[in-house]
Design a protein around this motif. Structure first.
Motif, PDB file in Angstrom:
ATOM      1  N   VAL A  11       2.038  -4.621  -5.818  1.00 26.59           N
ATOM      2  CA  VAL A  11       1.138  -5.236  -4.837  1.00 26.59           C
ATOM      3  C   VAL A  11      -0.155  -4.434  -4.703  1.00 26.59           C
ATOM      4  CG1 VAL A  11       0.891  -5.961  -2.440  1.00 26.59           C
ATOM      5  CG2 VAL A  11       3.090  -6.236  -3.596  1.00 26.59           C
ATOM      6  N   PHE A  12      -0.033  -3.121  -4.601  1.00 26.08           N
ATOM      7  CA  PHE A  12      -1.207  -2.250  -4.517  1.00 26.08           C
ATOM      8  C   PHE A  12      -1.061  -1.177  -5.598  1.00 26.08           C
ATOM      9  CE2 PHE A  12      -0.345  -3.562  -0.043  1.00 26.08           C
ATOM     10  CZ  PHE A  12      -1.419  -4.434   0.098  1.00 26.08           C
ATOM     11  N   THR A 154      10.599  -5.023  -1.992  1.00 27.47           N
ATOM     12  CA  THR A 154      10.693  -5.308  -0.565  1.00 27.47           C
ATOM     13  C   THR A 154       9.645  -4.534   0.226  1.00 27.47           C
ATOM     14  OG1 THR A 154      12.345  -3.562  -0.221  1.00 27.47           O
ATOM     15  CG2 THR A 154      13.162  -5.792  -0.664  1.00 27.47           C
ATOM     16  N   VAL A 155       9.254  -5.151   1.330  1.00 28.32           N
ATOM     17  CA  VAL A 155       8.365  -4.528   2.311  1.00 28.32           C
ATOM     18  C   VAL A 155       9.232  -4.085   3.482  1.00 28.32           C
ATOM     19  CG1 VAL A 155       6.395  -4.863   3.854  1.00 28.32           C
ATOM     20  CG2 VAL A 155       6.461  -6.023   1.627  1.00 28.32           C
ATOM     21  N   GLN A 156       9.063  -2.850   3.916  1.00 32.19           N
ATOM     22  CA  GLN A 156       9.788  -2.331   5.068  1.00 32.19           C
ATOM     23  C   GLN A 156       8.791  -1.991   6.175  1.00 32.19           C
ATOM     24  OE1 GLN A 156      13.041  -2.458   5.008  1.00 32.19           O
ATOM     25  NE2 GLN A 156      13.267  -2.864   2.806  1.00 32.19           N
ATOM     26  N   THR A 157       9.217  -2.143   7.410  1.00 30.76           N
ATOM     27  CA  THR A 157       8.305  -2.053   8.555  1.00 30.76           C
ATOM     28  C   THR A 157       8.678  -0.909   9.487  1.00 30.76           C
ATOM     29  OG1 THR A 157       8.009  -4.457   8.478  1.00 30.76           O
ATOM     30  CG2 THR A 157       7.337  -3.351  10.494  1.00 30.76           C
ATOM     31  N   CYS A 158       7.658  -0.255  10.019  1.00 30.95           N
ATOM     32  CA  CYS A 158       7.848   0.703  11.105  1.00 30.95           C
ATOM     33  C   CYS A 158       6.605   0.659  11.994  1.00 30.95           C
ATOM     34  CB  CYS A 158       8.119   2.115  10.595  1.00 30.95           C
ATOM     35  SG  CYS A 158       6.878   2.758   9.455  1.00 30.95           S
ATOM     36  N   TYR A 159       6.731   1.219  13.206  1.00 33.66           N
ATOM     37  CA  TYR A 159       5.691   1.098  14.225  1.00 33.66           C
ATOM     38  C   TYR A 159       5.094   2.467  14.561  1.00 33.66           C
ATOM     39  CZ  TYR A 159       6.993  -3.731  15.284  1.00 33.66           C
ATOM     40  OH  TYR A 159       7.222  -5.081  15.212  1.00 33.66           O
ATOM     41  N   HIS A 160       3.778   2.529  14.493  1.00 32.91           N
ATOM     42  CA  HIS A 160       3.072   3.731  14.920  1.00 32.91           C
ATOM     43  C   HIS A 160       3.280   3.961  16.409  1.00 32.91           C
ATOM     44  CE1 HIS A 160      -0.065   6.652  15.628  1.00 32.91           C
ATOM     45  NE2 HIS A 160      -0.756   5.816  16.385  1.00 32.91           N
ATOM     46  N   GLY A 161       3.719   5.157  16.760  1.00 32.65           N
ATOM     47  CA  GLY A 161       3.833   5.530  18.161  1.00 32.65           C
ATOM     48  C   GLY A 161       5.136   5.184  18.830  1.00 32.65           C
ATOM     49  N   THR A 162       5.954   4.304  18.228  1.00 30.08           N
ATOM     50  CA  THR A 162       7.202   3.906  18.894  1.00 30.08           C
ATOM     51  C   THR A 162       8.440   4.032  18.002  1.00 30.08           C
ATOM     52  OG1 THR A 162       6.825   1.582  18.325  1.00 30.08           O
ATOM     53  CG2 THR A 162       6.039   2.311  20.476  1.00 30.08           C
ATOM     54  N   ASP A 174      13.478   2.730   1.649  1.00 32.89           N
ATOM     55  CA  ASP A 174      13.841   1.413   1.118  1.00 32.89           C
ATOM     56  C   ASP A 174      12.662   0.595   0.610  1.00 32.89           C
ATOM     57  OD1 ASP A 174      16.455   2.006   1.761  1.00 32.89           O
ATOM     58  OD2 ASP A 174      16.424   0.939   3.678  1.00 32.89           O
ATOM     59  N   ALA A 175      11.434   0.970   0.952  1.00 38.64           N
ATOM     60  CA  ALA A 175      10.277   0.164   0.553  1.00 38.64           C
ATOM     61  C   ALA A 175      10.030   0.298  -0.942  1.00 38.64           C
ATOM     62  CB  ALA A 175       9.036   0.594   1.323  1.00 38.64           C
ATOM     63  N   THR A 176       9.970  -0.836  -1.615  1.00 37.98           N
ATOM     64  CA  THR A 176       9.636  -0.832  -3.041  1.00 37.98           C
ATOM     65  C   THR A 176       8.356  -1.623  -3.326  1.00 37.98           C
ATOM     66  OG1 THR A 176      11.246  -2.638  -3.300  1.00 37.98           O
ATOM     67  CG2 THR A 176      11.958  -0.425  -3.922  1.00 37.98           C
ATOM     68  N   ALA A 177       7.885  -2.414  -2.359  1.00 37.92           N
ATOM     69  CA  ALA A 177       6.574  -3.063  -2.467  1.00 37.92           C
ATOM     70  C   ALA A 177       5.548  -2.231  -1.696  1.00 37.92           C
ATOM     71  CB  ALA A 177       6.619  -4.488  -1.933  1.00 37.92           C
ATOM     72  N   TYR A 178       5.745  -2.085  -0.409  1.00 38.53           N
ATOM     73  CA  TYR A 178       4.943  -1.194   0.412  1.00 38.53           C
ATOM     74  C   TYR A 178       5.603  -1.044   1.775  1.00 38.53           C
ATOM     75  CZ  TYR A 178       2.866  -5.626   2.212  1.00 38.53           C
ATOM     76  OH  TYR A 178       2.672  -6.894   2.720  1.00 38.53           O
ATOM     77  N   VAL A 179       5.179  -0.023   2.507  1.00 40.34           N
ATOM     78  CA  VAL A 179       5.572   0.149   3.901  1.00 40.34           C
ATOM     79  C   VAL A 179       4.503  -0.507   4.763  1.00 40.34           C
ATOM     80  CG1 VAL A 179       6.085   1.767   5.770  1.00 40.34           C
ATOM     81  CG2 VAL A 179       6.731   2.342   3.414  1.00 40.34           C
ATOM     82  N   THR A 210       7.448   9.149   1.215  1.00 43.54           N
ATOM     83  CA  THR A 210       7.537   8.116   0.184  1.00 43.54           C
ATOM     84  C   THR A 210       6.301   8.095  -0.696  1.00 43.54           C
ATOM     85  OG1 THR A 210       7.883   5.740  -0.192  1.00 43.54           O
ATOM     86  CG2 THR A 210       6.534   6.338   1.695  1.00 43.54           C
ATOM     87  N   ASP A 211       6.489   7.606  -1.919  1.00 42.31           N
ATOM     88  CA  ASP A 211       5.363   7.344  -2.801  1.00 42.31           C
ATOM     89  C   ASP A 211       4.923   5.886  -2.721  1.00 42.31           C
ATOM     90  OD1 ASP A 211       5.276   9.951  -3.801  1.00 42.31           O
ATOM     91  OD2 ASP A 211       6.814   9.523  -5.309  1.00 42.31           O
ATOM     92  N   ALA A 212       5.646   5.071  -1.944  1.00 38.64           N
ATOM     93  CA  ALA A 212       5.278   3.663  -1.807  1.00 38.64           C
ATOM     94  C   ALA A 212       3.944   3.539  -1.073  1.00 38.64           C
ATOM     95  CB  ALA A 212       6.360   2.909  -1.035  1.00 38.64           C
ATOM     96  N   PRO A 213       3.146   2.517  -1.395  1.00 38.83           N
ATOM     97  CA  PRO A 213       1.895   2.312  -0.660  1.00 38.83           C
ATOM     98  C   PRO A 213       2.152   2.080   0.831  1.00 38.83           C
ATOM     99  CG  PRO A 213       1.966   0.963  -2.653  1.00 38.83           C
ATOM    100  CD  PRO A 213       3.339   1.524  -2.460  1.00 38.83           C
ATOM    101  N   VAL A 214       1.173   2.419   1.630  1.00 34.37           N
ATOM    102  CA  VAL A 214       1.238   2.223   3.081  1.00 34.37           C
ATOM    103  C   VAL A 214       0.135   1.253   3.484  1.00 34.37           C
ATOM    104  CG1 VAL A 214       1.076   3.306   5.353  1.00 34.37           C
ATOM    105  CG2 VAL A 214       2.164   4.536   3.449  1.00 34.37           C
ATOM    106  N   ALA A 215       0.522   0.152   4.121  1.00 32.93           N
ATOM    107  CA  ALA A 215      -0.433  -0.841   4.624  1.00 32.93           C
ATOM    108  C   ALA A 215      -0.350  -0.869   6.142  1.00 32.93           C
ATOM    109  CB  ALA A 215      -0.126  -2.217   4.053  1.00 32.93           C
ATOM    110  N   VAL A 216      -1.487  -0.904   6.794  1.00 32.57           N
ATOM    111  CA  VAL A 216      -1.553  -0.880   8.257  1.00 32.57           C
ATOM    112  C   VAL A 216      -2.016  -2.238   8.761  1.00 32.57           C
ATOM    113  CG1 VAL A 216      -2.672   0.153  10.277  1.00 32.57           C
ATOM    114  CG2 VAL A 216      -1.996   1.600   8.336  1.00 32.57           C
ATOM    115  N   GLY A 217      -1.311  -2.786   9.750  1.00 23.21           N
ATOM    116  CA  GLY A 217      -1.667  -4.072  10.323  1.00 23.21           C
ATOM    117  C   GLY A 217      -1.596  -4.070  11.832  1.00 23.21           C
TER     118      GLY A 217
END
Length: 278
Positions: A11-12, A154-162, A174-179, A210-217
């Motif tokens: 993806v990236f 897969t994309v795996q999700t986590c939350y900044h600050g919480t 677990d992220a293989t596409a991006y976090v 991780t070496d997986a890309p990190v995307a922020v939304g």
């Protein structure tokens, strides 16, 4: 015309510090499929890196009114997982740059199905990644194993600050596409604090894991926001509500494709001037 090969693509791919990369969110079925194909052609021509395409589902607790209204319009058109997979096949055949990550809600779209079969069908459609919304923690391991076996990133999700340290570690593992690092807790498209001012700490934390890309939304709607995400060290910015709002405005103006084209022009960071030769 893109290749008929449906092998998932990175993806990236790679990481170029300081170069903004963008993922745009839309609900499949809003706009209709013909308009969506034209919009994604625009994305591809503009070198948008990723389309996060949601299979619409009702009553999302994580989405604000703009995205929820879009999902309702799409559901009213009869949009479901099989129809979206056919759309993904069309989009994959007409793009060369833009990757397609499918967002699928567990309760609405996956729970009524055979999970292994659905994973295989999503992989076979040409999707470059899968983000499962609302996945019960007890099913995370099995779902990850099925996606790995199918070759579906897969994309795996986590939350900044919480999110807890355990959640960060699991997402990184677990992220293989991006976090997907959500900049703030709350509903998409609703007012919140300036989480982008402090998100670098979470980006750095993930970089260590991780070496997986990190995307922020969340909270990202302008070219300046995209630059701030890039300055925070992330690989990409995810833009959601602003994309959906451009579609909604286009529906009202009877020109969805034109509305989205204008939005892309405003969103994409202006190219930097070339440095003078020594």
């Amino acid at each position: 015309m893109g290749s008929s090969d449906t092998t998932p693509r990175a993806v990236f791919p790679g990481r170029t510090p300081g170069v903004p990369r963008i993922a745009l969110f839309l609900n499949a079925g809003d706009p209709d499929d013909e308009e969506m194909v034209e919009i994604v052609r625009l994305m591809d021509a503009a070198r948008v890196d990723c389309l996060e395409l949601a299979v619409p589902f009702p009553d999302s607790v994580t989405d604000g009114p703009v995205v929820r209204a879009s999902a309702t319009r799409a559901l009213d058109r009869g949009t479901d997982l099989p129809r979206v997979l056919r759309l993904v096949e069309r989009l994959r055949a007409t793009t060369t740059h833009t990757r397609i990550v499918l967002l699928v809600d567990w309760s609405h779209s996956l729970r009524p199905t055979d999970l292994a079969r659905s994973v295989d069908e999503i992989r076979g459609s040409g999707a470059d990644g899968l983000l499962v919304h609302g996945l019960p923690p007890m099913l995370r391991g099995r779902t990850t194993e099925l996606c790995l076996a199918a070759g579906l990133p897969t994309v795996q999700t986590c939350y900044h600050g919480t999110s807890t340290g355990e959640t960060f570690a699991a997402a990184a593992r677990d992220a293989t596409a991006y976090v997907y690092l959500v900049a703030r807790y709350g509903r998409s498209g609703t007012p919140g604090g300036d989480a982008l001012a402090s998100v670098r700490s979470s980006v750095d934390r993930l970089r260590e894991l991780t070496d997986a890309p990190v995307a922020v939304g969340f909270g990202i709607s302008t070219a300046d926001d995209v630059r701030r995400v890039t300055d925070a060290g992330a690989d990409a910015a995810v833009v959601g509500t602003a994309c959906v709002r451009a579609v909604e405005q286009g529906i009202g103006d009877h020109d969805v494709v034109g509305s989205f084209a204008a939005f892309l022009e405003r969103l994409l960071p202006a190219p930097q001037p070339a440095l003078p030769r020594p």
